[in-house]
Design a protein around this motif. Sequence first.
Motif, PDB file in Angstrom:
ATOM      1  N   PHE A 193       0.541  15.541   4.579  1.00  0.00           N
ATOM      2  CA  PHE A 193      -0.932  15.820   5.051  1.00  0.00           C
ATOM      3  C   PHE A 193      -1.185  16.880   6.190  1.00  0.00           C
ATOM      4  O   PHE A 193      -2.126  17.386   5.772  1.00  0.00           O
ATOM      5  CB  PHE A 193      -1.219  14.379   5.558  1.00  0.00           C
ATOM      6  N   ILE A 196      -0.885  20.470   4.438  1.00  0.00           N
ATOM      7  CA  ILE A 196      -1.910  20.857   3.687  1.00  0.00           C
ATOM      8  C   ILE A 196      -3.161  21.174   4.590  1.00  0.00           C
ATOM      9  O   ILE A 196      -3.583  22.047   4.219  1.00  0.00           O
ATOM     10  CB  ILE A 196      -2.385  19.442   2.734  1.00  0.00           C
ATOM     11  N   PHE A 244      -2.315  21.443  -4.805  1.00  0.00           N
ATOM     12  CA  PHE A 244      -2.263  20.481  -5.919  1.00  0.00           C
ATOM     13  C   PHE A 244      -0.798  20.074  -5.814  1.00  0.00           C
ATOM     14  O   PHE A 244      -0.521  18.639  -5.891  1.00  0.00           O
ATOM     15  CB  PHE A 244      -2.575  21.294  -7.358  1.00  0.00           C
ATOM     16  N   VAL A 247      -0.212  17.502  -3.178  1.00  0.00           N
ATOM     17  CA  VAL A 247      -0.745  16.149  -3.554  1.00  0.00           C
ATOM     18  C   VAL A 247       0.003  15.470  -4.315  1.00  0.00           C
ATOM     19  O   VAL A 247       0.231  14.412  -4.070  1.00  0.00           O
ATOM     20  CB  VAL A 247      -2.212  16.390  -3.896  1.00  0.00           C
ATOM     21  N   MET A 248       0.569  16.121  -5.466  1.00  0.00           N
ATOM     22  CA  MET A 248       1.381  15.399  -6.371  1.00  0.00           C
ATOM     23  C   MET A 248       2.692  15.054  -5.752  1.00  0.00           C
ATOM     24  O   MET A 248       3.256  13.818  -6.043  1.00  0.00           O
ATOM     25  CB  MET A 248       1.612  16.571  -7.602  1.00  0.00           C
ATOM     26  N   ASP A 251       1.830  11.856  -3.742  1.00  0.00           N
ATOM     27  CA  ASP A 251       1.460  10.870  -4.784  1.00  0.00           C
ATOM     28  C   ASP A 251       3.116  10.264  -5.198  1.00  0.00           C
ATOM     29  O   ASP A 251       3.265   9.035  -5.364  1.00  0.00           O
ATOM     30  CB  ASP A 251       0.951  11.125  -6.101  1.00  0.00           C
ATOM     31  N   LEU A 256      -0.638   7.246  -2.676  1.00  0.00           N
ATOM     32  CA  LEU A 256      -2.023   7.835  -2.303  1.00  0.00           C
ATOM     33  C   LEU A 256      -2.785   6.780  -1.550  1.00  0.00           C
ATOM     34  O   LEU A 256      -3.744   7.010  -1.083  1.00  0.00           O
ATOM     35  CB  LEU A 256      -2.800   8.465  -3.355  1.00  0.00           C
ATOM     36  N   PHE A 259      -4.589   6.766   1.845  1.00  0.00           N
ATOM     37  CA  PHE A 259      -6.158   7.586   2.171  1.00  0.00           C
ATOM     38  C   PHE A 259      -7.356   6.406   1.862  1.00  0.00           C
ATOM     39  O   PHE A 259      -8.249   6.706   2.142  1.00  0.00           O
ATOM     40  CB  PHE A 259      -6.326   8.714   0.872  1.00  0.00           C
ATOM     41  N   VAL A 260      -6.933   5.301   1.111  1.00  0.00           N
ATOM     42  CA  VAL A 260      -8.308   4.424   0.875  1.00  0.00           C
ATOM     43  C   VAL A 260      -8.077   3.110   1.728  1.00  0.00           C
ATOM     44  O   VAL A 260      -8.165   1.905   0.898  1.00  0.00           O
ATOM     45  CB  VAL A 260      -8.533   4.357  -0.627  1.00  0.00           C
ATOM     46  N   ARG A 261      -7.485   3.048   2.580  1.00  0.00           N
ATOM     47  CA  ARG A 261      -7.291   1.753   3.483  1.00  0.00           C
ATOM     48  C   ARG A 261      -8.230   1.860   4.701  1.00  0.00           C
ATOM     49  O   ARG A 261      -8.308   3.038   5.236  1.00  0.00           O
ATOM     50  CB  ARG A 261      -5.779   1.290   3.897  1.00  0.00           C
ATOM     51  N   ARG A 262      -8.815   1.012   5.129  1.00  0.00           N
ATOM     52  CA  ARG A 262      -9.810   1.074   6.304  1.00  0.00           C
ATOM     53  C   ARG A 262      -9.221   0.625   7.442  1.00  0.00           C
ATOM     54  O   ARG A 262      -9.648   0.946   8.486  1.00  0.00           O
ATOM     55  CB  ARG A 262     -10.876   0.196   5.798  1.00  0.00           C
ATOM     56  N   ASP A 263      -8.112  -0.031   7.694  1.00  0.00           N
ATOM     57  CA  ASP A 263      -7.688  -0.461   8.730  1.00  0.00           C
ATOM     58  C   ASP A 263      -7.474   0.771   9.821  1.00  0.00           C
ATOM     59  O   ASP A 263      -6.811   1.439   9.412  1.00  0.00           O
ATOM     60  CB  ASP A 263      -6.380  -1.433   8.873  1.00  0.00           C
TER      61      ASP A 263
ATOM     62  N   ASN B  94      -5.274   5.490  -9.581  1.00  0.00           N
ATOM     63  CA  ASN B  94      -4.607   6.525  -8.999  1.00  0.00           C
ATOM     64  C   ASN B  94      -4.803   8.135  -9.690  1.00  0.00           C
ATOM     65  O   ASN B  94      -4.866   8.823  -8.829  1.00  0.00           O
ATOM     66  CB  ASN B  94      -3.179   6.169  -9.130  1.00  0.00           C
ATOM     67  N   VAL B 102      -7.746  16.319  -4.731  1.00  0.00           N
ATOM     68  CA  VAL B 102      -7.301  17.682  -4.631  1.00  0.00           C
ATOM     69  C   VAL B 102      -8.428  18.390  -4.204  1.00  0.00           C
ATOM     70  O   VAL B 102      -8.279  19.297  -3.210  1.00  0.00           O
ATOM     71  CB  VAL B 102      -6.966  18.124  -6.005  1.00  0.00           C
ATOM     72  N   ILE B 162     -13.859   8.487  -0.841  1.00  0.00           N
ATOM     73  CA  ILE B 162     -12.721   7.853  -0.294  1.00  0.00           C
ATOM     74  C   ILE B 162     -13.323   6.721   0.738  1.00  0.00           C
ATOM     75  O   ILE B 162     -12.706   5.838   0.748  1.00  0.00           O
ATOM     76  CB  ILE B 162     -11.932   9.161   0.566  1.00  0.00           C
ATOM     77  N   ALA B 166     -12.750   2.864  -0.101  1.00  0.00           N
ATOM     78  CA  ALA B 166     -11.707   2.023   0.984  1.00  0.00           C
ATOM     79  C   ALA B 166     -12.679   0.857   1.388  1.00  0.00           C
ATOM     80  O   ALA B 166     -12.409  -0.313   1.400  1.00  0.00           O
ATOM     81  CB  ALA B 166     -11.690   2.876   2.341  1.00  0.00           C
ATOM     82  N   GLU B 170     -11.611  -3.542  -0.244  1.00  0.00           N
ATOM     83  CA  GLU B 170     -11.584  -4.547   0.679  1.00  0.00           C
ATOM     84  C   GLU B 170     -12.165  -5.760   0.083  1.00  0.00           C
ATOM     85  O   GLU B 170     -11.861  -6.954   0.747  1.00  0.00           O
ATOM     86  CB  GLU B 170     -12.130  -4.403   2.029  1.00  0.00           C
TER      87      GLU B 170
END
Lengths: 265, 278
Positions: A193, A196, A244, A247-248, A251, A256, A259-263, B94, B102, B162, B166, B170
Amino acid sequence: MVQRTSTMRLLGIALLLSLPAPIIIVAGASFNGGGYIQFPPDSYSLRWYVETFTDPRWPRAFAVSLGIAAATAVIISAVNFMAAYYVVRYAPRIASALELAIFSPLFFPHAAMGVAMVAMVGQFGLLGTAPGIILAHLVITLPFSYRPIHIAMRSIDPDLIRAANVMGASEWQALRDIVLPLCRSGILTSLLFAGIISFDEVTVTMFLIGPNITTLPVQIFSFVQDSASPVLAAISTISVLVTFVAVMLLDRFAGLTFFVRRDAA
Amino acid sequence: MITQEKSSPGTVLLILPVLVLLVLFFGSVIHLFSNGFYDDGEFSTRYFRQIVNRSDYHMVFLRTVVSSLVVAVLSVVLAYPIALLLWRADRWRNTLLIVVLVPWLVSLVVRTYGWIVLLGPRGVINEFLAWLGIIESPVKLMFNDLGIIIGLTHVLVPFAVISILASLLEIESNLEEASGILGASAFQTFRHIVWPLSLPGAFTALMVIYLACIGAIVTPILLGGMTHNFVGSQIYQEVMYTFNMSKAAAWSICLLGLSFVSLLLLKSIERRLLKGRN
């Protein structure tokens, strides 16, 4: 109702595909045989890639960016690993205060950050040098790298370390054989991260370049302003490819979901 | 890992590097403030007074704030269908996430360049419209506010996706099931369960995107040209072309103040809206 759902879905798919569209068009145009940007290409050729590699300025900027990204990623991950280890193991009480400080650069508008970094880097006489750019990139990537490492560190079961200590493991052995392997995905996320972000950073970096050094995105920025050569499409495509691949790798080796967790970290 | 140990004196060294970085960062902020208030070696509020008095500078700030608000709202609205799509797509999530990540991580300058290729006078869109016979001469799609807004929105939609996703992830799936079992239609479930629970993510996105926009330089310069200045492009010019660091610092301080005030306002709006719901 079914209809409403499927309309929404189609809209979602169309919008999703629009996200990579400009990048794909640039990639397509980079293979055009003619002397200007054209999409779809009317003839195919690799001449703009050949031209990119024969002009020494592009390979040089590419190497500089790659080197700076690697240095930034390794240094900031090490710095944050030590900090997170200290906070979680020895000083949980200062955790939230430290986080507040570490996340504060996020609330800085980039233009103001650029001017502040000129002041910081200039103080050490490092304007227009690679160490100066790396220093600024360390500040920029600090919060992004701290979060994954801290999350991983926090979720290690304390009994594991206690058990190791009871069995006679030294502090160092416990760190090497338990903490480090269990933080693996957090460290990998941080490395990739931060790498990038550093490789693609342009807004702050363009204040810090000099006659002897420039990074790939900054050089693209200055060329775009006064040239329409398809070389720009070719080098842009190469830069997209690097991101790219990163990111691969992310993954493949760390996942990945980070990136989509809120805590908050 | 909460095995709080007595730290031996040596372990404090572990936190030293991060503290050095933080001191450097906060030091640079102090430096910024002293630069902004000093001109030719003495205290001066000259550049602040200039900003207050000159109407062309008001225009720059106004353009920045209004465009940023438009981009923030537009990004969140456009991100919703994508976030919902990803949320529903369990098995494909995913792969679809990569399609979002990207473009988000590719360099800003490359994505903006993509829009120059699309929007330029001889760009893909103009050529296509001419080929269809809809237009005879190129339409001006960039070097104006429209170009800046299109570019910035496209750059920032992935982040909104994103952030909203997220929030959606939840939501406990049994909440949705319960709503269905109790006889709610899919739309009712969306309105009363999914939508309100996704709002925190949407608000985070709104704020972060607004902040990113008011500090933008690259996209406004490339798609707006030098006549449609953002606060960021003005700062860039002061540093790179007129070498006036005091003025650049004064503008940066105003930008910081602007982001701080905006953040407080947006936060209070968020609190009021979310409270009104409960």
